[in-house]
Design a protein around this motif. Structure first.
Motif, PDB file in Angstrom:
ATOM      1  N   PHE A  86       0.848  -1.191   0.000  1.00 53.95           N
ATOM      2  CA  PHE A  86       0.000   0.000   0.000  1.00 53.95           C
ATOM      3  C   PHE A  86       0.881   1.237   0.000  1.00 53.95           C
ATOM      4  N   LEU A  87       0.306   2.325  -0.463  1.00 51.21           N
ATOM      5  CA  LEU A  87       0.948   3.632  -0.411  1.00 51.21           C
ATOM      6  C   LEU A  87       0.008   4.580   0.321  1.00 51.21           C
ATOM      7  N   ASN A  88       0.417   4.989   1.527  1.00 52.03           N
ATOM      8  CA  ASN A  88      -0.377   5.985   2.255  1.00 52.03           C
ATOM      9  C   ASN A  88       0.525   6.721   3.234  1.00 52.03           C
ATOM     10  N   SER A  89      -0.066   7.606   4.006  1.00 49.53           N
ATOM     11  CA  SER A  89       0.715   8.496   4.860  1.00 49.53           C
ATOM     12  C   SER A  89       1.371   7.781   6.040  1.00 49.53           C
ATOM     13  N   SER A  90       1.054   6.505   6.267  1.00 43.26           N
ATOM     14  CA  SER A  90       1.694   5.780   7.374  1.00 43.26           C
ATOM     15  C   SER A  90       3.121   5.367   7.035  1.00 43.26           C
ATOM     16  N   LEU A  91       3.501   5.455   5.756  1.00 44.12           N
ATOM     17  CA  LEU A  91       4.861   5.079   5.332  1.00 44.12           C
ATOM     18  C   LEU A  91       5.767   6.304   5.350  1.00 44.12           C
ATOM     19  N   ASP A  92       7.020   6.092   5.737  1.00 43.60           N
ATOM     20  CA  ASP A  92       7.972   7.195   5.615  1.00 43.60           C
ATOM     21  C   ASP A  92       8.483   7.261   4.178  1.00 43.60           C
ATOM     22  N   GLY A  93       9.301   8.248   3.885  1.00 48.85           N
ATOM     23  CA  GLY A  93       9.740   8.475   2.509  1.00 48.85           C
ATOM     24  C   GLY A  93      10.464   7.288   1.906  1.00 48.85           C
ATOM     25  N   ALA A  94      11.327   6.654   2.690  1.00 52.73           N
ATOM     26  CA  ALA A  94      12.103   5.520   2.171  1.00 52.73           C
ATOM     27  C   ALA A  94      11.194   4.332   1.877  1.00 52.73           C
ATOM     28  N   GLU A  95      10.244   4.073   2.783  1.00 51.99           N
ATOM     29  CA  GLU A  95       9.326   2.948   2.579  1.00 51.99           C
ATOM     30  C   GLU A  95       8.451   3.175   1.346  1.00 51.99           C
ATOM     31  N   ALA A  96       7.959   4.409   1.194  1.00 51.95           N
ATOM     32  CA  ALA A  96       7.117   4.721   0.036  1.00 51.95           C
ATOM     33  C   ALA A  96       7.910   4.581  -1.260  1.00 51.95           C
ATOM     34  N   ALA A  97       9.142   5.038  -1.246  1.00 50.50           N
ATOM     35  CA  ALA A  97       9.978   4.949  -2.450  1.00 50.50           C
ATOM     36  C   ALA A  97      10.220   3.501  -2.840  1.00 50.50           C
ATOM     37  N   GLN A  98      10.392   2.631  -1.845  1.00 49.10           N
ATOM     38  CA  GLN A  98      10.615   1.217  -2.133  1.00 49.10           C
ATOM     39  C   GLN A  98       9.360   0.597  -2.774  1.00 49.10           C
ATOM     40  N   VAL A  99       8.176   0.952  -2.255  1.00 48.97           N
ATOM     41  CA  VAL A  99       6.928   0.439  -2.845  1.00 48.97           C
ATOM     42  C   VAL A  99       6.794   0.935  -4.283  1.00 48.97           C
ATOM     43  N   GLU A 100       7.096   2.196  -4.517  1.00 43.82           N
ATOM     44  CA  GLU A 100       7.012   2.750  -5.867  1.00 43.82           C
ATOM     45  C   GLU A 100       7.943   2.020  -6.825  1.00 43.82           C
ATOM     46  N   LEU A 108       4.738  -6.282  -8.056  1.00 46.92           N
ATOM     47  CA  LEU A 108       3.549  -6.318  -7.192  1.00 46.92           C
ATOM     48  C   LEU A 108       2.354  -6.884  -7.952  1.00 46.92           C
ATOM     49  N   ASP A 109       1.513  -7.622  -7.229  1.00 43.93           N
ATOM     50  CA  ASP A 109       0.255  -8.100  -7.798  1.00 43.93           C
ATOM     51  C   ASP A 109      -0.878  -7.122  -7.515  1.00 43.93           C
ATOM     52  N   LEU A 110      -0.831  -6.478  -6.339  1.00 46.68           N
ATOM     53  CA  LEU A 110      -1.880  -5.540  -5.936  1.00 46.68           C
ATOM     54  C   LEU A 110      -1.261  -4.378  -5.184  1.00 46.68           C
ATOM     55  N   LEU A 111      -1.694  -3.176  -5.506  1.00 48.08           N
ATOM     56  CA  LEU A 111      -1.237  -1.974  -4.813  1.00 48.08           C
ATOM     57  C   LEU A 111      -2.455  -1.174  -4.370  1.00 48.08           C
ATOM     58  N   TYR A 112      -2.550  -0.907  -3.083  1.00 46.31           N
ATOM     59  CA  TYR A 112      -3.649  -0.129  -2.512  1.00 46.31           C
ATOM     60  C   TYR A 112      -3.189   1.316  -2.347  1.00 46.31           C
ATOM     61  N   VAL A 113      -4.060   2.249  -2.721  1.00 46.10           N
ATOM     62  CA  VAL A 113      -3.698   3.660  -2.659  1.00 46.10           C
ATOM     63  C   VAL A 113      -4.934   4.495  -2.348  1.00 46.10           C
ATOM     64  N   ALA A 114      -4.758   5.565  -1.557  1.00 40.97           N
ATOM     65  CA  ALA A 114      -5.866   6.469  -1.241  1.00 40.97           C
ATOM     66  C   ALA A 114      -6.155   7.353  -2.454  1.00 40.97           C
ATOM     67  N   PRO A 115      -7.413   7.794  -2.625  1.00 38.86           N
ATOM     68  CA  PRO A 115      -7.746   8.618  -3.798  1.00 38.86           C
ATOM     69  C   PRO A 115      -6.937   9.909  -3.854  1.00 38.86           C
ATOM     70  N   GLU A 116      -6.632  10.488  -2.677  1.00 35.78           N
ATOM     71  CA  GLU A 116      -5.876  11.738  -2.665  1.00 35.78           C
ATOM     72  C   GLU A 116      -4.480  11.541  -3.245  1.00 35.78           C
ATOM     73  N   ARG A 117      -3.839  10.432  -2.913  1.00 36.93           N
ATOM     74  CA  ARG A 117      -2.495  10.169  -3.429  1.00 36.93           C
ATOM     75  C   ARG A 117      -2.548   9.805  -4.909  1.00 36.93           C
ATOM     76  N   LEU A 118      -3.542   9.003  -5.290  1.00 34.25           N
ATOM     77  CA  LEU A 118      -3.650   8.582  -6.689  1.00 34.25           C
ATOM     78  C   LEU A 118      -3.731   9.780  -7.624  1.00 34.25           C
ATOM     79  N   LEU A 119      -4.378  10.849  -7.178  1.00 27.70           N
ATOM     80  CA  LEU A 119      -4.611  12.004  -8.046  1.00 27.70           C
ATOM     81  C   LEU A 119      -3.408  12.957  -8.133  1.00 27.70           C
ATOM     82  N   THR A 120      -2.334  12.669  -7.394  1.00 30.95           N
ATOM     83  CA  THR A 120      -1.163  13.555  -7.460  1.00 30.95           C
ATOM     84  C   THR A 120      -0.415  13.346  -8.771  1.00 30.95           C
TER      85      THR A 120
END
Length: 604
Positions: A86-100, A108-120
Motif C-alpha cells: 500500500f501507499l499511504n501516509s503511514s509510510l515514511d519516505g524511504a518505505e514509500a519509495a521502495q513500494v514505488e 507487485l500483484d496488488l497496490l492499494y492507494v488512497a484517492p488523494e495520493r492517486l490524483l497527485t
C-alpha cells in the motif's frame, strides 16, 4: 480442461467454489470489461478484484479510502503469498519509495492507494510507467453527494478511464440505494459497466429495536449475552461515546472510545487494538467503521438513531462478516428524531438536499416503529422484495401487540392543542396524568380541559403514544421552539373522529436478567454448534492462532478465520494432505502453518 480462475481460487485462497455471482464478476473483469458490484459486507467483494488482478498481466491498483483497511487487506494477502503493498501516509519516505520501485518494476500483484495520493502528478506519472492489470474503486458509494460517506476526491476518478481506457475498472460497494447507484454510474462514467447486484440480505444478523426508557440498563441487558465477544456500540455524540466507554469499562468490559475529537495516533492505536484483540468493545461515533474488515464482530449496538437506513445498514453490516450469528440492536427515543431533524435544518445544505435527508430520516423512523418484519422493511428500502417472516428479527420472533389507541391519541393531540402547541412530551404527559408540578402550576395547565384525563395510562405508555404519533406524522417537532410538539394536518381526521388508530403496545419494563459480573455471564464466547471434543480442539487452535498473530503483530483472523478453525477442529486432519482439503487453507498457509496445526490438534 482446468479453469484458471478456479485453480487460483483453490491454490491461493483455499476455496473449492465461488460464492454467489463472484465467478461472473471475475470472468467479466479478466476479459477486460468494466463492472459495478453491489454486494453486502461479508459477501466476498474483495475477491472480485483480487483474483482478476492475479490472472491478468500487471498490477491491480485498488483505490481505498482508509489506511486501516489497506493495511488489513495487505496483511491478509501477504499471508496468502500474494505480492501486495500500500501507499499511504503511514509510510515514511524511504518505505514509500521502495513500494514505488517495486510497482514500477512489475514486482507487485496488488497496490492499494488512497484517492488523494492517486490524483497527485507524481503517482499519475508512476502509473504511466507501470503495467496495470485493473483499477478497483472500493467503497464506491463515497462518490455520491447524497451518500453518508461522501469523499469529493472520488469524483475525479473518471480520469482513470480517460487516461487508461483499455484498463478494466471494477467499482464496489456494500451500500447503495437506487439514487446512489445512478450517481456512481454517472460520476465514474460506468455507463458501459455490467452491474452485479447481489441480495442485500444478511440472514445471519438478528435485527431488533427497542424504545429507550433506561438506556444504560437496556445496554447492559443486551451486552450481558455478549461478554467476551467483539462488538461496536455507536453513539451520536463524542461526549456520550466517552461516558459510555467509561461506564462499560467500570463493569468489566474491555471498552475503548473512538471519535474525531481524539488525535490521529490514539485513534489508530485503538482501531489496531480492536482489530487485533479478541473481545474488545469499541464505543464510537460513525467516525469509526468504514472499511472495518474484522470478521468476528458479534454485535453492533446503536444507543441513538443513526442518520439514515443506508447508514444503519452500513454500520450494522460490520457484524457477522464471517457468516456466523450476530446481532444488530438499536435503542431509540423521540428526542433522537427531533435532534436529527434539527441537525438537518441547521446544516448549510441546499433545500433539495434537506428534503432528501428528511425523507431518509422518515424511512428510518418507519423502520424502528414498524410492527412487521424488520428485514422486509430494511430490504424494501434498497428496492429488494422480501416475503417477510424472516424468523430472525425481534418482530418475527416476538410479534408486537397492538392496541386501539384512537381515544388515547385524541387525548394526546387535544392536550398539545389546549396547551398552546408550545411544550414537549414530558410536560404534556404530566398534564395528561394530572401531575402537580411547578411547571404545570406556572402555566396554569391544571385548569385546561385535558388535565388529568390520561390517568389510565402510566408515563411510559404516554411517552410511547407521543413517540408513535410523531413517527406517524400526526405531530411534528417545532425545531425553533426546542422541540415543542405541534399538530399537523394529518391529525385533523383523527380529532374529528373520521379515522381510528392502532399503535404498538409498549413492552413492559424488563427485569434484570442477571446481575452484571456474576458467574452466569460467560467470559469467553462458546464455540458454535461443536461437539465437546471438537470444541476442545477449536479452543486449542484459537490459542495457537493468538500466539502466532501476536508474534507477527497481526490480527488473529488474518492467520485463519474462526470458520476455518472450526472446520479443522471438526475434520481433525492427521496429515498435510487432509488439511489441504479444508476451505480457507491455501498453499501458502499450508506450507507456513500446516505442521503447527497438525501438532496442535495432536496435543489437544
Amino acid at each position: 480442461m482446468s479453469d484458471p480462475a478456479l485453480d487460483t481460487l483453490r491454490r491461493i485462497f483455499g476455496h473449492d467454489a465461488f460464492r454467489g455471482r463472484q465467478q461472473e464478476i471475475v470472468t467479466r473483469v479478466v476479459d477486460g470489461g468494466d463492472a459495478l458490484v453491489l454486494m453486502p459486507t461479508g459477501g466476498g467483494k474483495s475477491l472480485c478484484y483480487q483474483l482478476p488482478a492475479l490472472l491478468r498481466d500487471g498490477c491491480g491498483v485498488v483505490v481505498s479510502p482508509l489506511i486501516a483497511l489497506m493495511q488489513d487487506q495487505v496483511d491478509a494477502l501477504r499471508q496468502l503469498g500474494v505480492r501486495a503493498a500500500f501507499l499511504n501516509s503511514s509510510l515514511d519516505g524511504a518505505e514509500a519509495a521502495q513500494v514505488e520501485r517495486r510497482f514500477a518494476a512489475g514486482e507487485l500483484d496488488l497496490l492499494y492507494v488512497a484517492p488523494e495520493r492517486l490524483l497527485t502528478p507524481r503517482f499519475l506519472g508512476l502509473l504511466e510507467r507501470a503495467r496495470i492489470a485493473l483499477f478497483a474503486i472500493d467503497e464506491a458509494h463515497c462518490v455520491s453527494q447524497w451518500g453518508h460517506d461522501f469523499r469529493p476526491e472520488y469524483r475525479q476518478l473518471t480520469l482513470l478511464h480517460e487516461r487508461w481506457p483499455e484498463v478494466p475498472r471494477i467499482a464496489l460497494t456494500a451500500t447503495a440505494d437506487a439514487p446512489t447507484r445512478r450517481e456512481i454510474v454517472e460520476r465514474l462514467a460506468l455507463q458501459d459497466a455490467q452491474q452485479f447486484v447481489s441480495s442485500f440480505d444478511r440472514p445471519n444478523i438478528r435485527y431488533s429495536a427497542v424504545a429507550r426508557d433506561d438506556g444504560r440498563r437496556q445496554l447492559f441487558d443486551f451486552l450481558d449475552g455478549h461478554r467476551g465477544e467483539s462488538g461496536i456500540v455507536y453513539c451520536l455524540s463524542r461526549r456520550k461515546v466517552d461516558a459510555t466507554a467509561e461506564l462499560l469499562a467500570g463493569q468489566g468490559y474491555p471498552a475503548l472510545a473512538y471519535h474525531a475529537g481524539l488525535d490521529a495516533v490514539t485513534r489508530a492505536a485503538r482501531q489496531r487494538q480492536f482489530l487485533r484483540e479478541d473481545g474488545v468493545v469499541m464505543v464510537a461515533t460513525i467516525a469509526f467503521g468504514m472499511g472495518i474488515d474484522k470478521p468476528d464482530v458479534r454485535f453492533v449496538a446503536h444507543l441513538d438513531l443513526p442518520k439514515s437506513l443506508e447508514g444503519y445498514y452500513q454500520e450494522t453490516g460490520r457484524a457477522g462478516r464471517d457468516g456466523d450469528p450476530a446481532e444488530a440492536w438499536l435503542a431509540y427515543g423521540m428526542g433522537d428524531a427531533v435532534l436529527l431533524r434539527r441537525m438537518i435544518e441547521e446544516g448549510d445544505a441546499s433545500d433539495e438536499r434537506k428534503r432528501l435527508e428528511h425523507g431518509k430520516l422518515d424511512a428510518l423512523i418507519g423502520y424502528v416503529e414498524s410492527t412487521g418484519c424488520r428485514r422486509q422493511t430494511l430490504l424494501a428500502y434498497f428496492g429488494e422484495a422480501h416475503a417477510g417472516a424472516c424468523g430472525n428479527c425481534d418482530n418475527c420472533l416476538h410479534p408486537p401487540r397492538t392496541w386501539d389507541a384512537t381515544e388515547a391519541a385524541r387525548k394526546a393531540l387535544s392536550c398539545v392543542y389546549r396547551t398552546g402547541q408550545r411544550f414537549g412530551a414530558a410536560h404534556l404527559v404530566d398534564v395528561l396524568r394530572g401531575a402537580d408540578t411547578a411547571k404545570v402550576r406556572q402555566f396554569g395547565h391544571e385548569s385546561v380541559s385535558t388535565y388529568g384525563i390520561g390517568s389510565d395510562l402510566d408515563a411510559r405508555q404516554w411517552r410511547g403514544v407521543f413517540r408513535q404519533l410523531l413517527a406517524a406524522g400526526l405531530l411534528e417537532a417545532d425545531l425553533e421552539s426546542h422541540g415543542a410538539l405541534r399538530l399537523t394536518a394529518e391529525a385533523t381526521p383523527l380529532l374529528r373522529g373520521e379515522r381510528s388508530l392502532h399503535l404498538r403496545m409498549e413492552a413492559p419494563k424488563a427485569e434484570r436478567r442477571r446481575s452484571r459480573g456474576s458467574g452466569e455471564t460467560r467470559a469467553t464466547p462458546a464455540p458454535l454448534d461443536l461437539p465437546e471434543d471438537a470444541a476442545t480442539r477449536f479452543t486449542a487452535l484459537r490459542a495457537w492462532r493468538a500466539e502466532v498473530a501476536r508474534a507477527q503483530n497481526l490480527p488473529a483472523y488474518v492467520i485463519f478465520h474462526d470458520a476455518t478453525l472450526r472446520a479443522i477442529a471438526l475434520a481433525q486432519p492427521h496429515d498435510l494432505d487432509a488439511l489441504a482439503g479444508i476451505g480457507g487453507v491455501g498453499a501458502a498457509k499450508l506450507e507456513r502453518y500446516g505442521h503447527e496445526v497438525i501438532a496442535t490438534l495432536a496435543a489437544a
